[in-house]
Design an enzyme around this catalytic site. Structure first.
Site, PDB file in Angstrom:
ATOM      1  N   HIS A 142      -4.023   4.230   6.486  1.00 18.90           N
ATOM      2  CA  HIS A 142      -2.573   4.087   5.983  1.00 18.90           C
ATOM      3  C   HIS A 142      -1.251   4.537   6.852  1.00 18.90           C
ATOM      4  CE1 HIS A 142      -5.479   2.989   2.253  1.00 18.90           C
ATOM      5  NE2 HIS A 142      -5.767   3.850   2.815  1.00 18.90           N
ATOM      6  N   ASP A 179       1.031  -0.593   0.168  1.00 20.01           N
ATOM      7  CA  ASP A 179      -0.239  -0.103   0.291  1.00 20.01           C
ATOM      8  C   ASP A 179       1.086   1.220  -0.385  1.00 20.01           C
ATOM      9  OD1 ASP A 179      -1.734   2.222   0.530  1.00 20.01           O
ATOM     10  OD2 ASP A 179      -2.267   1.205   2.768  1.00 20.01           O
TER      11      ASP A 179
END
Lengths: 556, 556
Positions: free
Chosen positions: A369, A196
């Site tokens: 994130h 990610d």
């Protein structure tokens, strides 16, 4: 392709690279295909009238008999939102953790395909066989519970996909990420990591979700009247923290907004939300309690015009109105493109006399994130030979590649790919493989893929200067004008104030037709082109605008 | 109104409140009106096809004989951009500092009205008489040189307008703000202050422009190939700092982008830019020099699609192409709404292989507007009795009001106004006065104000699902169909793939017309409504879209 790919490993994305959204990654070994995620994306501002965008899965449809299943890493729209469309074309089993599956099942039910789809619940204890490959899972921390990373064991080696993640050392539900399992996977040797990249440009570690709980409690402590919290419906940890704040400060909680109600129901049922008995009230009951005894949790943290928050702010919500003295927490940061809409709601809330707590001024949001240090930690735990940064725009992928290099991944082993670029690995050697056909499929109403570039170009044109329709009826026998030319315009000028302009335009059409008849232009196409050209020129000179011009010739 | 206002002071805005843009403030005493600024605003995203927006000045046009002049505080578009339109309606003198006037004259020349306008250059030494009022000026620091604040001495007392400002203790050109003069004005007593609220939500002081020079030099020092700097054309201090960096590091500078070339010319001519001889080169000569000897300064820091930076990034600029290894500095922060466009350019530049330095990762931009401490300093210097926060969205005005209260302005003396709200002061007492009619005037091509809500609503509709035109020719004598119905669509579906749908739609129209004829519907309006309704229903059921439907009946 079959023969060539036996004994070869292909890794590629059908969506998610150089974009945020429609994540879909594929691991193929010979005749076995494993898909990871099936997300949607919200339309770009030039995709006028489009509702959502999904990946083009024609490659998977063509190879349907090879697809062993779709693994869903977590329940966000950019990872599961494409399923209702994709599973109509692709009859394959899906694998997801309990909460993720609960959210998926709700979608499939709405799409009337729930019973057609084989569904398997997985956990970090599962091992599933997908043809020649096996998949295991490790828990991660993200802004929705039950998020996992995937380790696909292929005959060529292990391919690890992180899903969306950060490392939260004090997670709200007490569940740390499976760092030990990641370390073990890394120790056994990983061929390729897909990780990610969303926050690869941000330095440091991303903050813990539990710090948001403190920020929210701080606001609850000071609030004199009602507290309204707007956040993403899927952020169940944050909903839990609002529930906890209500419990501590003796407030009842009303849930508003369709998707918020839906998620609270699913998450409570499956045990992901722990709500004390009698804490929830119906929106109808808000006004029966003193203001300081009530809180509201709502959708609309991105300023969406149809959301509960926007309607409450504009006194157009059926049940709840925000009043002077209320405190509104917008527990989110703007997704790029939404800044102005959120700014507008904040202005409106202040105008009402509410106190607004939003991210630029306080601690009521952290990202789900990982930032640069989280990403380096993941890289160091997994220790991959090859690395593909995923889930991000090009600059994020590039920043992530640089991080990988900084922790020792060899630069020639890092592949920044586009959707459809494949990495081919055989005998431990990686190189770019065949280009896989992919792209975006636009969904507009019931239409899947029936709006293409021509339609979008026309919508763009129409949106700028509107349209003029020129109709004229000609005689079949001798080509004389029987009726018209009539000019009808929409979105061009306000007709009542521009009669002269439209009269003059009609004259231009008349003159053009006369000229064409003299020159014995008999083809309708040429006649139409002449009308379009002369009218376009006339209008541009007079108005500096270029409306679409649509000449229609009827023959009687 | 004349009589009532004799001996009364009115202060109001025709633009600039609860918005960023189209600043225009008015001070009226009896029969004398002084206007401060005449800005434009860029259209909101729902103003499809609109080029720019200016204030509605009908109040000034109606009271033309009272308007003593327009004072322009500085040369930014949101303060002077409306002049070419406004001065066509309003024959009044304008007052501006030398650089501001240079920029205005360029605009008026382009609009062919330069010679019709009486223009007066002012400075911080000027005192101008405007009917019963006098205006003096004090220099401020802002992101364009020659910015001033205005002190309008009225018979009721002094009204101070700050213009846009921050306090820069180390200004690039060495010109500190006129703090002594502000202190003097404050000491004499100020009735009312109007002050810039743009950064009222930001804590601390805004940084000095000279820190940007250090950031830029740091990049120049490290850059191996060409350096391209994108910034606002009007930020002459920053252009100067790029010039200085070129001089220090031995690079030649090419200027690209129409407005950048224009500003560099005007500012050099008037002495606001100090460019060493032989430092500038033509864009054509860039490729004749080694890459490490060249820098480029360009427009496009907001990601504008037609800007020089965007064209250079996409290899569509006629003269300059950005190459791998080049360094691009985007010396600006995104104006809300532009984040995605800038993000797209950054991605594209990284893709080319350029190194990109932008504000989220470095020190190449500071704001030109004062933060909370700057604003408090201004309030403390001017010490007004009444305070109107201006130049900002509601939340900024509110934050500024709170700052004013924190430094001792009495809450009942602070007025948060909307455009058109007037503050009436007489005998030292202030209260809300008459509402002044104002609003926004949309400019689309040559049309000023000819696009209203109906046209915008149509453009919005057209942009979402396109249009279907249904044409049919009827017999004048008996009402039978002679030709059609024909359906032509634009922006709805891709016709080749939707023939069946359009055939079915034609059937629906046929059936509707048959039914109408049986029922002897003779009015065209009813017939059109029936066609529109039945077709709309049919299309919504089949596609879930609602295109605009335009029935046209021709009679022969």
């Amino acid at each position: 392709m079959n023969k060539n790919q036996r004994g070869k490993l292909l890794i590629f994305a059908l969506g998610g690279l150089d974009e945020i959204g429609k994540n879909m990654y594929v691991v193929q070994y010979g005749n076995d295909i494993v898909v990871i995620d099936a997300g949607l994306k919200f339309p770009e501002e030039d995709m006028l009238g489009i509702d959502i965008v999904i990946p083009d899965i024609s490659y998977l449809v063509e190879n349907q008999e090879k697809v062993r299943g779709i693994i869903l890493t977590h329940g966000h729209e950019d990872h599961i939102g494409g399923l209702p469309y994709i599973l109509k074309q692709l009859k394959v089993p899906i694998y997801a953790t309990k909460l993720t599956m609960g959210l998926i099942e709700h979608k499939l039910k709405e799409a009337h395909i729930l019973n057609e789809v084989k569904r398997y619940i997985i956990s970090n204890q599962s091992e599933i066989t997908l043809g020649s490959m096996k998949a295991t899972f490790f828990n991660t921390n993200h802004s929705i519970p039950d998020s996992v990373g995937v380790c696909v064991q292929t005959p060529e080696g292990a391919v690890v996909h992180t899903g969306d993640f950060k490392f939260d050392m004090t997670p709200v539900n007490g569940h740390l990420a499976d760092m030990h399992k990641m370390a073990e996977i890394g120790k056994k040797g990983v061929l390729c990591l897909l990780s990610d990249s969303t926050n690869a440009e941000r330095s440091g570690f991303t903050g813990s979700e539990s710090t948001v709980g403190e920020g929210i409690q701080e606001v609850f402590r000071k609030a004199k009247q009602r507290v309204i919290v707007a956040t993403f419906a899927s952020n169940i940890h944050r909903i839990q923290q609002v529930v906890d704040a209500c419990h501590i400060y003796g407030r009842k909680l009303a849930v508003v907004g369709r998707s918020m109600v839906n998620v609270v129901n699913i998450a409570s049922e499956l045990g992901y939300l722990n709500i004390p008995k009698d804490l929830l009230i119906e929106p109808d009951d808000i006004n029966r309690l003193p203001a300081h005894k009530v809180a509201v949790i709502s959708t609309g943290s991105q300023g969406e015009s149809m959301s509960a928050l926007n309607r409450m702010a504009n006194a157009s919500h059926r049940k709840v109105e925000i009043l002077p003295g209320d405190t509104v927490i917008i527990a989110a940061t703007p997704i790029p493109g939404n800044e102005k809409m959120i700014g507008r709601i904040v202005n409106q809330l202040f105008r009402i006399g509410a106190d607004v707590v939003y991210s630029t001024t306080s601690h009521v949001h952290v990202s789900g994130h990982g930032s640069q240090e989280d990403l380096k930690l993941m890289l160091n735990l997994i220790k991959p030979r090859y690395f593909i940064p995923i889930h991000g725009e090009y600059r994020m992928l590039l920043a992530h590649a640089q991080l990988a290099e900084s922790v020792g991944v060899r630069p020639e082993n890092i592949f920044i790919c586009d959707n459809g670029d494949s990495l081919e690995i055989s005998n431990g050697k990686a190189r770019y493989g065949p280009k896989i056909s992919t792209g975006k499929v636009l969904i507009d109403g019931l239409g899947v893929g029936d709006v293409g570039n021509i339609v979008l170009r026309d919508r763009k044109l129409l949106s700028q200067d509107g349209i003029l329709v020129v109709v004229v009826t000609l005689s079949k026998t001798n080509g004389t004008i029987l009726s018209g030319p009539d000019i009808i315009s929409r979105g061009f000028v306000y007709v009542r104030e521009s009669e002269q302009l439209l009269d003059d335009a009609t004259q231009v059409v008349n003159q053009t037709m006369e000229r064409c008849m003299k020159e014995q232009v008999s083809e309708w196409a040429s006649l139409k082109t002449s009308i379009r050209d002369s009218l376009s020129k006339f209008l541009y000179e007079r108005t500096r605008r270029r409306p679409m011009i649509l000449p229609i010739i009827m023959e009687v």
